[in-house]
Design an enzyme around this catalytic site. Structure first.
Site, mmCIF file in Angstrom:
data_model
loop_
_atom_site.group_PDB
_atom_site.id
_atom_site.type_symbol
_atom_site.label_atom_id
_atom_site.label_comp_id
_atom_site.label_asym_id
_atom_site.label_seq_id
_atom_site.Cartn_x
_atom_site.Cartn_y
_atom_site.Cartn_z
ATOM 1 N N LYS A 54 34.794 39.435 43.021
ATOM 2 C CA LYS A 54 34.815 40.091 41.705
ATOM 3 C C LYS A 54 36.058 39.660 40.917
ATOM 4 C CE LYS A 54 31.001 42.279 42.443
ATOM 5 N NZ LYS A 54 30.596 43.579 42.936
HETATM 6 C C1 LIG Z 1 29.696 44.472 43.694
HETATM 7 C C2 LIG Z 1 28.968 45.583 43.026
HETATM 8 C C3 LIG Z 1 28.929 46.879 43.548
HETATM 9 C C4 LIG Z 1 29.470 47.218 44.897
HETATM 10 O O1 LIG Z 1 30.792 46.905 45.054
HETATM 11 P P1 LIG Z 1 31.491 47.055 46.479
HETATM 12 O O2 LIG Z 1 32.951 47.107 46.116
HETATM 13 O O3 LIG Z 1 31.139 45.833 47.259
HETATM 14 O O4 LIG Z 1 31.014 48.299 47.100
HETATM 15 C C5 LIG Z 1 28.320 47.869 42.808
HETATM 16 N N1 LIG Z 1 27.732 47.601 41.631
HETATM 17 C C6 LIG Z 1 27.730 46.366 41.108
HETATM 18 C C7 LIG Z 1 27.075 46.131 39.783
HETATM 19 C C8 LIG Z 1 28.325 45.313 41.799
HETATM 20 O O5 LIG Z 1 28.266 44.075 41.309
#
Ligand SMILES: *Cc1c(COP(=O)(O)O)cnc(C)c1O
Length: 382
Positions: A187
């Site tokens: 991310k």
């Molecule tokens: C990556 C993601 C999540 C989950 O994130 P984590 O930190 O891996 O739990 C939730 N919603 C969206 C839209 C994502 O892209």
């Protein structure tokens, strides 16, 4: 393409020496669970977004669960979510005993929730609407807010893709009752695992703080010298962030504006170059790019279906050493959903999901890498 050409990765995370030093100092401090670095990260993230409170958690999935719980979501409730998202947006509702109701997106040029479609799915059981800022671009958040206010429903933002993005200068994540960010490794603010809930509501913040640490009235760090005991006011979970991750996130947060600027520059250049290739639609507008976090680079192959898209991906990898991805397989098509609920009709979600191809995008990407992606795509589609 010769086999020894280094592939263009979909994503690449490079830490600075300062990032690494921040983690090693934390390890040497001997305090590894939630403590002063987590507090410092929360203060810095609240300042960064302009939110009153920031609560660090172990993942965005944890953060979504806590935010939904703070909104009172539980058994018998419906939560309207896009199907065009990562599964966690819906799973957090299921974990609380609620039912995810999937709404459609606007279309191939904008991959976030369509407020008009959301309106048709509101029932007396609807407790919340969750807006996902797909790819780091704002969902129609003002209209969703109006709609939620009109029906007395809570708006929550899954801003996992969107740290550093804004609408009219106001940070995404601050429009709903709570906004949730992911620090998963790929991310925009990747640290491996982690997340953040932001809110202006004191009660929501307090609920999230209790929920992440067993419903206890104080943390281990707070009790370390006082020797005081604690009460447990409700049964909850351990969804804490630990100190090495908090230190890494704090260090990386200092560079996020540069990272997002670099992402935007790559996207602007991609958009210009891709405009010369027939058969591709590039979602969003230049203005949205200028205010977005530019988490991923989605393009839609106009005449493709899912199988044709996979063939393009296979050829990009095999013939041009370009790694790609696909965001997202729609949640309503997963076995876990189909086995439990009647599949909804989501034609725009299915249309976009079948055609979507995610191109490499990361702050340290070189111009040469980007040009190889465009040349490869041009050759495969040409
Ligand atoms: C990556 C993601 C999540 C989950 O994130 P984590 O930190 O891996 O739990 C939730 N919603 C969206 C839209 C994502 O892209």
């Amino acid at each position: 393409m010769s086999p020894d050409v280094e592939p263009v990765p979909l994503f690449d995370l490079r830490l600075t020496e300062a990032d690494i030093a921040a983690v090693t100092q934390t390890l040497r401090s001997g305090w590894l669970t939630q403590g002063p670095r987590t507090e410092a990260l929360e203060a810095a993230f609240a300042k960064f977004t302009g939110a009153r409170h920031a609560v660090a958690v172990s993942s965005a999935t944890a953060g979504l669960t806590l935010a939904y719980r703070a909104a009172g979501i539980g058994p018998g409730h419906e939560v309207i979510v896009p199907s065009y998202t990562f599964v966690a947006t819906a799973a957090a509702a299921v974990h609380l005993g609620a039912t995810p109701v999937f709404a459609d997106i606007r279309g191939p040029h904008h991959l976030s929730l369509d407020p008009a479609d959301v309106a048709t799915r509101i029932t007396p059981r609807t407790k919340a609407v969750v807006a996902v800022h797909m790819a780091g671009y704002a969902a129609p958040i003002a209209r969703l807010r109006q709609l939620c206010d009109a029906y007395g429903v809570t708006l929550i933002e899954d801003a996992s893709h969107a740290p550093g993005a804004s609408v009219d200068g106001r940070a995404l994540g601050t429009f709903g009752a709570a906004g949730v960010f992911s620090f998963f490794t790929n991310k925009v603010l990747g640290i491996g695992e982690g997340g953040m809930v932001i809110t202006d509501d004191d009660d929501v913040a307090a609920s999230c703080r209790r929920g992440r640490t067993h419903g206890m009235t104080s943390s281990t760090w707070e009790r370390r010298h006082s020797g005081d005991s604690y009460d447990v006011t409700e049964f909850a979970w351990n969804l804490r962030m630990d100190e090495p991750r908090a230190a890494l996130a704090l260090s990386r947060l200092a560079g996020i504006e540069d990272d997002v600027r670099s992402r935007r520059e790559h996207v602007v250049a991609y958009r210009t170059a891709l405009a010369t290739i027939d058969g591709i639609d590039v979602p969003y507008t230049d203005d949205e790019v200028a205010a977005g976090a530019c988490y991923i680079m989605p393009v839609l192959l106009r005449d493709a279906d899912g199988a044709a898209r996979e063939e393009v991906r296979r050829r990009l990898r095999g013939e041009h050493a370009v790694e790609t991805s696909h965001h997202y397989p729609p949640v309503h098509r997963f076995t876990a959903v189909r086995e439990r609920w009647t599949p909804p009709s989501l034609p725009r979600t299915e249309h976009a999901a079948d055609r979507e191809l995610t191109l490499p995008l990361f702050p340290g990407m070189t111009v040469q890498q980007r040009e190889r992606v465009v040349a490869g795509l041009s050759a495969v589609l040409g």
